[in-house]
Write a protein that holds these residues in place. Sequence first.
Motif, mmCIF file in Angstrom:
data_model
loop_
_atom_site.group_PDB
_atom_site.id
_atom_site.type_symbol
_atom_site.label_atom_id
_atom_site.label_comp_id
_atom_site.label_asym_id
_atom_site.label_seq_id
_atom_site.Cartn_x
_atom_site.Cartn_y
_atom_site.Cartn_z
ATOM 1 N N TRP A 1 0.778 -1.248 -0.174
ATOM 2 C CA TRP A 1 0.187 0.074 -0.064
ATOM 3 C C TRP A 1 0.642 1.572 -0.022
ATOM 4 O O TRP A 1 0.629 2.673 -0.741
ATOM 5 C CB TRP A 1 -1.446 -0.060 1.301
ATOM 6 N N PRO A 2 2.255 1.288 0.860
ATOM 7 C CA PRO A 2 2.730 2.514 0.453
ATOM 8 C C PRO A 2 2.487 2.845 -0.278
ATOM 9 O O PRO A 2 2.782 4.431 -0.814
ATOM 10 C CB PRO A 2 3.848 2.361 2.153
ATOM 11 N N GLY A 3 3.717 2.114 -1.321
ATOM 12 C CA GLY A 3 4.240 2.536 -2.740
ATOM 13 C C GLY A 3 3.299 2.427 -3.656
ATOM 14 O O GLY A 3 3.654 3.556 -4.503
ATOM 15 N N LEU A 4 1.674 2.154 -3.798
ATOM 16 C CA LEU A 4 1.173 2.702 -4.143
ATOM 17 C C LEU A 4 0.075 3.820 -4.075
ATOM 18 O O LEU A 4 -0.226 4.190 -4.781
ATOM 19 C CB LEU A 4 -0.676 1.220 -4.110
ATOM 20 N N VAL A 5 0.087 4.379 -2.408
ATOM 21 C CA VAL A 5 -0.269 5.398 -3.123
ATOM 22 C C VAL A 5 0.717 6.374 -3.385
ATOM 23 O O VAL A 5 0.542 7.231 -4.128
ATOM 24 C CB VAL A 5 -0.167 5.614 -1.293
ATOM 25 N N GLN A 6 1.868 6.197 -3.921
ATOM 26 C CA GLN A 6 3.056 6.805 -4.356
ATOM 27 C C GLN A 6 3.478 6.405 -5.367
ATOM 28 O O GLN A 6 2.795 7.505 -6.147
ATOM 29 C CB GLN A 6 4.718 6.578 -3.841
ATOM 30 N N ASP A 7 2.589 5.826 -6.573
ATOM 31 C CA ASP A 7 2.449 5.321 -7.626
ATOM 32 C C ASP A 7 1.278 5.442 -8.367
ATOM 33 O O ASP A 7 1.412 6.619 -9.320
ATOM 34 C CB ASP A 7 2.793 4.234 -7.752
ATOM 35 N N ILE A 8 -0.102 5.689 -7.858
ATOM 36 C CA ILE A 8 -1.485 6.240 -8.010
ATOM 37 C C ILE A 8 -1.739 7.364 -7.573
ATOM 38 O O ILE A 8 -1.956 7.970 -8.321
ATOM 39 C CB ILE A 8 -2.569 4.757 -7.320
ATOM 40 N N PHE A 9 -1.765 7.894 -6.231
ATOM 41 C CA PHE A 9 -1.968 9.002 -5.580
ATOM 42 C C PHE A 9 -0.792 9.995 -5.912
ATOM 43 O O PHE A 9 -1.168 11.008 -4.840
ATOM 44 C CB PHE A 9 -2.828 8.844 -4.862
ATOM 45 N N ASN A 10 0.264 9.821 -5.785
ATOM 46 C CA ASN A 10 1.527 10.469 -6.195
ATOM 47 C C ASN A 10 1.660 11.023 -4.641
ATOM 48 O O ASN A 10 1.872 12.211 -4.580
ATOM 49 C CB ASN A 10 1.217 11.628 -6.633
ATOM 50 N N ASN A 11 1.678 10.318 -3.334
ATOM 51 C CA ASN A 11 1.404 10.290 -2.626
ATOM 52 C C ASN A 11 0.673 11.577 -1.707
ATOM 53 O O ASN A 11 1.451 11.755 -0.224
ATOM 54 C CB ASN A 11 3.538 10.395 -1.908
ATOM 55 N N LYS A 12 -0.032 11.795 -2.024
ATOM 56 C CA LYS A 12 -1.212 12.537 -1.488
ATOM 57 C C LYS A 12 -1.157 12.452 -0.257
ATOM 58 O O LYS A 12 -2.179 10.962 -0.022
ATOM 59 C CB LYS A 12 -2.033 12.873 -2.166
ATOM 60 N N ALA A 13 -2.037 12.943 0.990
ATOM 61 C CA ALA A 13 -2.098 12.698 2.001
ATOM 62 C C ALA A 13 -4.129 12.327 1.532
ATOM 63 O O ALA A 13 -4.238 12.793 1.031
ATOM 64 C CB ALA A 13 -1.929 13.939 3.465
ATOM 65 N N MET A 14 -3.919 11.142 3.029
ATOM 66 C CA MET A 14 -5.321 11.111 2.886
ATOM 67 C C MET A 14 -6.127 11.051 4.493
ATOM 68 O O MET A 14 -5.392 10.810 4.896
ATOM 69 C CB MET A 14 -5.437 8.861 2.135
ATOM 70 N N GLN A 15 -7.123 10.944 4.645
ATOM 71 C CA GLN A 15 -8.105 11.024 5.429
ATOM 72 C C GLN A 15 -8.928 9.500 5.616
ATOM 73 O O GLN A 15 -9.094 8.521 4.751
ATOM 74 C CB GLN A 15 -8.606 12.039 5.411
ATOM 75 N N ASP A 16 -9.156 9.299 6.606
ATOM 76 C CA ASP A 16 -10.420 8.478 7.229
ATOM 77 C C ASP A 16 -10.966 8.657 6.402
ATOM 78 O O ASP A 16 -11.950 9.658 6.799
ATOM 79 C CB ASP A 16 -9.976 8.548 8.851
#
Length: 273
Positions: A32-47
Amino acid sequence: MIRSRLSLSLLLSFAFASVFAPAKAADSYDPWPGLVQDIFNNKAMQDGADIIAIEMPTRAEDASVVPVTLRSKLSPADERRIRTITLVIDQNPAPMAAKFTLGADANVTAISTRVRVNNYTDVHAVAELTDGQLYVVKTFVKASGGCSAPAAKNPDEAKAHIGQMRYRQFAQAGNGATSGMREAQVMIGHPNNSGLQMDQVTQLYIPAFFIDRLTLSQDGSLVLSVEGGISISEDPNIRFSYVSNGAKQFRAEAKDTQGHVFEHDWPADGSGT
């Protein structure tokens, strides 16, 4: 484009890794951490617990057709709306299963489809709101081998039905008739080959071949568009709730990875093929 992320060599390497790697390895690896970087450009996410819900069976009966439903939980008092929902199946060879773009005036509140799940995995749904903020929820699914499972239809049967569409309207309970809320379903005949399935005769891999774009509209106004990948099951099936704008026609336009375009119009109040 999801398709641009795929190459046959990459898919095959993932296939072998998925088939032969011990199940415990998949459990210990969190992509998941790598996918957040690849798909969402490491943008912050909230609950996203108050924004969106994801419903899937804990243990899938058939890993090649696992039902998934995404529901909006955004308060009617919230001035924002959900702009997109991205469905990520973390352990799949191509994790980004689909990206749904919701029409600005369609008030889509639920989307259901069927996906392939290749291994025990977290599944994330990320909602982007109109203020640009991202909200995430996840669930865990036990399934194995969905991406490499043989197609349900033989190739000749699949070819004979490719591009055929069916549209269904469902009765709405409660005040659906007066509120304009509707529930509909669009089904498209297509093998949606994942690139990981093996031809039972030649013992060679069947090339990836799938619907990568679907646009649903009412009298030209967007209801929902879908950017799909290899994780969407054979014969893509999208069921959704939305608000009618009084349109007379409902239209579906689909395109696959070989450039075929399929389109169909139906009376908005009816069902048909």
